[in-house]
Write a protein that holds these residues in place. Structure first.
Motif, PDB file in Angstrom:
ATOM      1  N   PRO A  17       0.854  -1.024  -0.063  1.00  0.00           N
ATOM      2  CA  PRO A  17      -0.150   0.057  -0.210  1.00  0.00           C
ATOM      3  C   PRO A  17       0.931   1.300  -0.191  1.00  0.00           C
ATOM      4  O   PRO A  17       1.790   1.450   0.688  1.00  0.00           O
ATOM      5  CB  PRO A  17      -0.632  -0.088   1.270  1.00  0.00           C
ATOM      6  CG  PRO A  17      -0.387  -1.477   1.845  1.00  0.00           C
ATOM      7  CD  PRO A  17       0.814  -1.922   1.187  1.00  0.00           C
ATOM      8  N   ASP A  18       0.486   2.067  -0.701  1.00  0.00           N
ATOM      9  CA  ASP A  18       1.203   3.434  -0.961  1.00  0.00           C
ATOM     10  C   ASP A  18       0.288   4.620  -0.337  1.00  0.00           C
ATOM     11  O   ASP A  18      -0.892   4.639  -0.729  1.00  0.00           O
ATOM     12  CB  ASP A  18       1.511   3.832  -2.375  1.00  0.00           C
ATOM     13  CG  ASP A  18       2.145   5.147  -2.647  1.00  0.00           C
ATOM     14  OD1 ASP A  18       2.499   5.936  -1.679  1.00  0.00           O
ATOM     15  OD2 ASP A  18       2.964   5.326  -3.669  1.00  0.00           O
ATOM     16  N   PRO A  19       0.894   5.304   0.832  1.00  0.00           N
ATOM     17  CA  PRO A  19      -0.289   6.191   1.282  1.00  0.00           C
ATOM     18  C   PRO A  19      -0.555   7.304   0.575  1.00  0.00           C
ATOM     19  O   PRO A  19      -1.685   7.734   0.733  1.00  0.00           O
ATOM     20  CB  PRO A  19       0.586   6.803   2.580  1.00  0.00           C
ATOM     21  CG  PRO A  19       1.571   5.924   2.738  1.00  0.00           C
ATOM     22  CD  PRO A  19       1.902   5.178   1.529  1.00  0.00           C
ATOM     23  N   VAL A  20       0.171   7.683  -0.391  1.00  0.00           N
ATOM     24  CA  VAL A  20       0.068   8.761  -1.238  1.00  0.00           C
ATOM     25  C   VAL A  20      -1.130   8.679  -2.224  1.00  0.00           C
ATOM     26  O   VAL A  20      -2.275   9.266  -2.340  1.00  0.00           O
ATOM     27  CB  VAL A  20       1.278   9.319  -2.099  1.00  0.00           C
ATOM     28  CG1 VAL A  20       0.796  10.320  -3.125  1.00  0.00           C
ATOM     29  CG2 VAL A  20       2.348   9.840  -1.146  1.00  0.00           C
ATOM     30  N   LEU A  21      -1.006   7.387  -2.784  1.00  0.00           N
ATOM     31  CA  LEU A  21      -2.098   7.030  -3.644  1.00  0.00           C
ATOM     32  C   LEU A  21      -3.408   6.407  -3.065  1.00  0.00           C
ATOM     33  O   LEU A  21      -4.316   7.026  -3.631  1.00  0.00           O
ATOM     34  CB  LEU A  21      -1.643   5.529  -4.500  1.00  0.00           C
ATOM     35  CG  LEU A  21      -0.388   5.639  -5.433  1.00  0.00           C
ATOM     36  CD1 LEU A  21      -0.061   4.431  -5.877  1.00  0.00           C
ATOM     37  CD2 LEU A  21      -0.557   6.535  -6.522  1.00  0.00           C
ATOM     38  N   ILE A  22      -3.339   6.048  -1.789  1.00  0.00           N
ATOM     39  CA  ILE A  22      -4.567   5.812  -1.142  1.00  0.00           C
ATOM     40  C   ILE A  22      -5.201   7.021  -0.827  1.00  0.00           C
ATOM     41  O   ILE A  22      -6.329   7.390  -1.044  1.00  0.00           O
ATOM     42  CB  ILE A  22      -4.191   5.032   0.137  1.00  0.00           C
ATOM     43  CG1 ILE A  22      -4.012   3.612  -0.265  1.00  0.00           C
ATOM     44  CG2 ILE A  22      -5.438   4.957   1.112  1.00  0.00           C
ATOM     45  CD1 ILE A  22      -3.301   2.473   0.950  1.00  0.00           C
ATOM     46  N   ALA A  23      -4.406   7.978  -0.512  1.00  0.00           N
ATOM     47  CA  ALA A  23      -5.096   9.612  -0.125  1.00  0.00           C
ATOM     48  C   ALA A  23      -5.807   9.875  -1.328  1.00  0.00           C
ATOM     49  O   ALA A  23      -6.733  10.554  -1.095  1.00  0.00           O
ATOM     50  CB  ALA A  23      -3.998  10.327   0.540  1.00  0.00           C
ATOM     51  N   ALA A  24      -4.873   9.795  -2.496  1.00  0.00           N
ATOM     52  CA  ALA A  24      -5.608  10.366  -3.682  1.00  0.00           C
ATOM     53  C   ALA A  24      -6.871   9.587  -3.980  1.00  0.00           C
ATOM     54  O   ALA A  24      -8.119  10.219  -4.426  1.00  0.00           O
ATOM     55  CB  ALA A  24      -4.766  10.274  -4.796  1.00  0.00           C
ATOM     56  N   ALA A  25      -7.101   8.406  -3.809  1.00  0.00           N
ATOM     57  CA  ALA A  25      -8.335   7.684  -4.059  1.00  0.00           C
ATOM     58  C   ALA A  25      -9.363   7.884  -3.309  1.00  0.00           C
ATOM     59  O   ALA A  25     -10.468   8.032  -3.519  1.00  0.00           O
ATOM     60  CB  ALA A  25      -7.971   5.985  -4.132  1.00  0.00           C
ATOM     61  N   VAL A  26      -8.924   8.253  -2.068  1.00  0.00           N
ATOM     62  CA  VAL A  26      -9.962   8.321  -1.047  1.00  0.00           C
ATOM     63  C   VAL A  26     -10.561   9.815  -1.282  1.00  0.00           C
ATOM     64  O   VAL A  26     -11.719  10.143  -1.179  1.00  0.00           O
ATOM     65  CB  VAL A  26      -9.389   8.355   0.316  1.00  0.00           C
ATOM     66  CG1 VAL A  26     -10.374   9.138   1.613  1.00  0.00           C
ATOM     67  CG2 VAL A  26      -9.021   6.849   1.027  1.00  0.00           C
ATOM     68  N   ARG A  27      -9.821  10.908  -1.688  1.00  0.00           N
ATOM     69  CA  ARG A  27     -10.459  12.167  -2.003  1.00  0.00           C
ATOM     70  C   ARG A  27     -11.045  11.990  -3.108  1.00  0.00           C
ATOM     71  O   ARG A  27     -12.402  12.629  -3.005  1.00  0.00           O
ATOM     72  CB  ARG A  27      -8.975  13.023  -2.155  1.00  0.00           C
ATOM     73  CG  ARG A  27      -8.516  13.790  -1.093  1.00  0.00           C
ATOM     74  CD  ARG A  27      -7.461  14.659  -1.437  1.00  0.00           C
ATOM     75  NE  ARG A  27      -6.467  14.288  -2.306  1.00  0.00           N
ATOM     76  CZ  ARG A  27      -5.296  13.638  -2.317  1.00  0.00           C
ATOM     77  NH1 ARG A  27      -4.947  13.684  -1.066  1.00  0.00           N
ATOM     78  NH2 ARG A  27      -4.435  13.606  -3.069  1.00  0.00           N
ATOM     79  N   ARG A  28     -10.829  11.185  -3.956  1.00  0.00           N
ATOM     80  CA  ARG A  28     -11.582  11.060  -5.456  1.00  0.00           C
ATOM     81  C   ARG A  28     -12.962  10.296  -4.884  1.00  0.00           C
ATOM     82  O   ARG A  28     -13.972  10.835  -5.270  1.00  0.00           O
ATOM     83  CB  ARG A  28     -10.883  10.420  -6.485  1.00  0.00           C
ATOM     84  CG  ARG A  28     -11.447   9.929  -7.566  1.00  0.00           C
ATOM     85  CD  ARG A  28     -11.732  10.999  -8.506  1.00  0.00           C
ATOM     86  NE  ARG A  28     -12.158  10.810  -9.763  1.00  0.00           N
ATOM     87  CZ  ARG A  28     -11.984  11.540 -10.872  1.00  0.00           C
ATOM     88  NH1 ARG A  28     -11.008  12.656 -10.882  1.00  0.00           N
ATOM     89  NH2 ARG A  28     -12.360  11.000 -11.949  1.00  0.00           N
ATOM     90  N   GLY A  29     -12.924   9.408  -4.073  1.00  0.00           N
ATOM     91  CA  GLY A  29     -13.941   8.722  -3.950  1.00  0.00           C
ATOM     92  C   GLY A  29     -14.944   9.349  -2.932  1.00  0.00           C
ATOM     93  O   GLY A  29     -16.250   9.057  -2.889  1.00  0.00           O
ATOM     94  N   LEU A  30     -14.539  10.165  -2.119  1.00  0.00           N
ATOM     95  CA  LEU A  30     -15.422  10.831  -1.254  1.00  0.00           C
ATOM     96  C   LEU A  30     -15.822  12.271  -1.762  1.00  0.00           C
ATOM     97  O   LEU A  30     -16.103  13.224  -0.741  1.00  0.00           O
ATOM     98  CB  LEU A  30     -14.721  11.030   0.196  1.00  0.00           C
ATOM     99  CG  LEU A  30     -14.681   9.531   0.835  1.00  0.00           C
ATOM    100  CD1 LEU A  30     -14.021   9.751   2.206  1.00  0.00           C
ATOM    101  CD2 LEU A  30     -15.949   8.829   1.214  1.00  0.00           C
ATOM    102  N   ARG A  31     -15.479  12.543  -2.727  1.00  0.00           N
ATOM    103  CA  ARG A  31     -15.888  13.879  -3.403  1.00  0.00           C
ATOM    104  C   ARG A  31     -17.194  14.421  -3.174  1.00  0.00           C
ATOM    105  O   ARG A  31     -17.436  15.487  -2.670  1.00  0.00           O
ATOM    106  CB  ARG A  31     -15.706  14.070  -5.114  1.00  0.00           C
ATOM    107  CG  ARG A  31     -14.430  14.086  -5.364  1.00  0.00           C
ATOM    108  CD  ARG A  31     -14.543  14.232  -7.128  1.00  0.00           C
ATOM    109  NE  ARG A  31     -15.368  13.189  -7.414  1.00  0.00           N
ATOM    110  CZ  ARG A  31     -15.398  12.472  -8.554  1.00  0.00           C
ATOM    111  NH1 ARG A  31     -14.262  12.385  -9.144  1.00  0.00           N
ATOM    112  NH2 ARG A  31     -16.434  11.643  -8.897  1.00  0.00           N
ATOM    113  N   ARG A  32     -18.289  13.510  -3.431  1.00  0.00           N
ATOM    114  CA  ARG A  32     -19.611  14.033  -3.301  1.00  0.00           C
ATOM    115  C   ARG A  32     -20.033  14.360  -1.738  1.00  0.00           C
ATOM    116  O   ARG A  32     -20.632  15.477  -1.220  1.00  0.00           O
ATOM    117  CB  ARG A  32     -20.818  13.172  -3.691  1.00  0.00           C
ATOM    118  CG  ARG A  32     -22.072  13.512  -3.758  1.00  0.00           C
ATOM    119  CD  ARG A  32     -22.839  12.727  -4.718  1.00  0.00           C
ATOM    120  NE  ARG A  32     -22.527  13.018  -6.020  1.00  0.00           N
ATOM    121  CZ  ARG A  32     -22.614  12.197  -6.954  1.00  0.00           C
ATOM    122  NH1 ARG A  32     -23.133  11.029  -7.055  1.00  0.00           N
ATOM    123  NH2 ARG A  32     -22.304  12.568  -8.345  1.00  0.00           N
ATOM    124  N   PRO A  33     -19.737  13.228  -0.781  1.00  0.00           N
ATOM    125  CA  PRO A  33     -20.183  13.666   0.688  1.00  0.00           C
ATOM    126  C   PRO A  33     -19.213  14.670   1.192  1.00  0.00           C
ATOM    127  O   PRO A  33     -19.798  15.277   1.987  1.00  0.00           O
ATOM    128  CB  PRO A  33     -19.820  12.233   1.123  1.00  0.00           C
ATOM    129  CG  PRO A  33     -19.301  11.244   0.311  1.00  0.00           C
ATOM    130  CD  PRO A  33     -19.226  11.897  -0.861  1.00  0.00           C
TER     131      PRO A  33
END
Length: 169
Positions: A17-33
């Motif tokens: 797991p790469d923390p930078v990639l995971i943070a980017a994915a989380v930001r993308r996935g939680l855009r709407r909420p």
């Protein structure tokens, strides 16, 4: 990370797991909420300002609720989700095939058929699969060629998924 293999239509990637990639994915996935929480927070702050202008008194409740919604809730959502995604921290093997996607580490295996996936977003260094239940499965693409990434995206598009690609130069 080990070398990805391509066997027919199966692509396999092993990565930590790469923390930078995971943070980017989380930001993308939680855009709407996050957008909804921030919008509600700003509405609360505007209401507090309106009350202050019209009545001359500050509403601490509106001010607090607005600040918490605009700043606190998004930070908590993003940090909590990213921490949960990093909790294991174990190398994971991802398999993408004509049947769907799967991930496995030394303690668990999860697989999803294409109908259980609603979208694929290409972000720098990863593909983020949006599952039908709202969860995300980020899959790192380090070590894959552009053709392999395009093959995965074409496979997803052939399944009728929403595919959002990067603009490549």
């Amino acid at each position: 990370m080990t070398e990805p293999t391509v066997a027919g239509v199966q692509i396999q990637i092993t990565a930590a797991p790469d923390p930078v990639l995971i943070a980017a994915a989380v930001r993308r996935g939680l855009r709407r909420p996050v957008f909804l929480a921030r919008s509600a927070g700003w509405a609360g702050l505007l209401a507090a300002a309106f009350v202050l202008v019209t009545t001359g008194s500050l509403s601490p409740a509106l001010l607090t609720i607005g600040a918490v919604l605009a700043v606190g809730v998004p930070l908590i959502m993003l940090n909590r989700t990213a921490r949960q995604a990093m909790r294991g921290g174990r190398p994971t093997t991802y398999e993408i095939s004509g049947g769907g996607i799967a991930s496995a580490d030394d303690q668990s295996r999860h697989s999803y058929a294409w109908p259980a996936i609603r979208s694929v977003d290409e972000l720098p260094g990863q593909l983020v699969f949006g599952l039908a239940d709202g969860r995300l499965m980020p899959v790192p693409t380090m070590g894959l060629t552009t053709d392999q990434v395009d093959q995965i995206l074409a496979m997803a598009a052939a399944q009728g998924l929403a595919v959002r690609q990067l603009a490549r130069s």
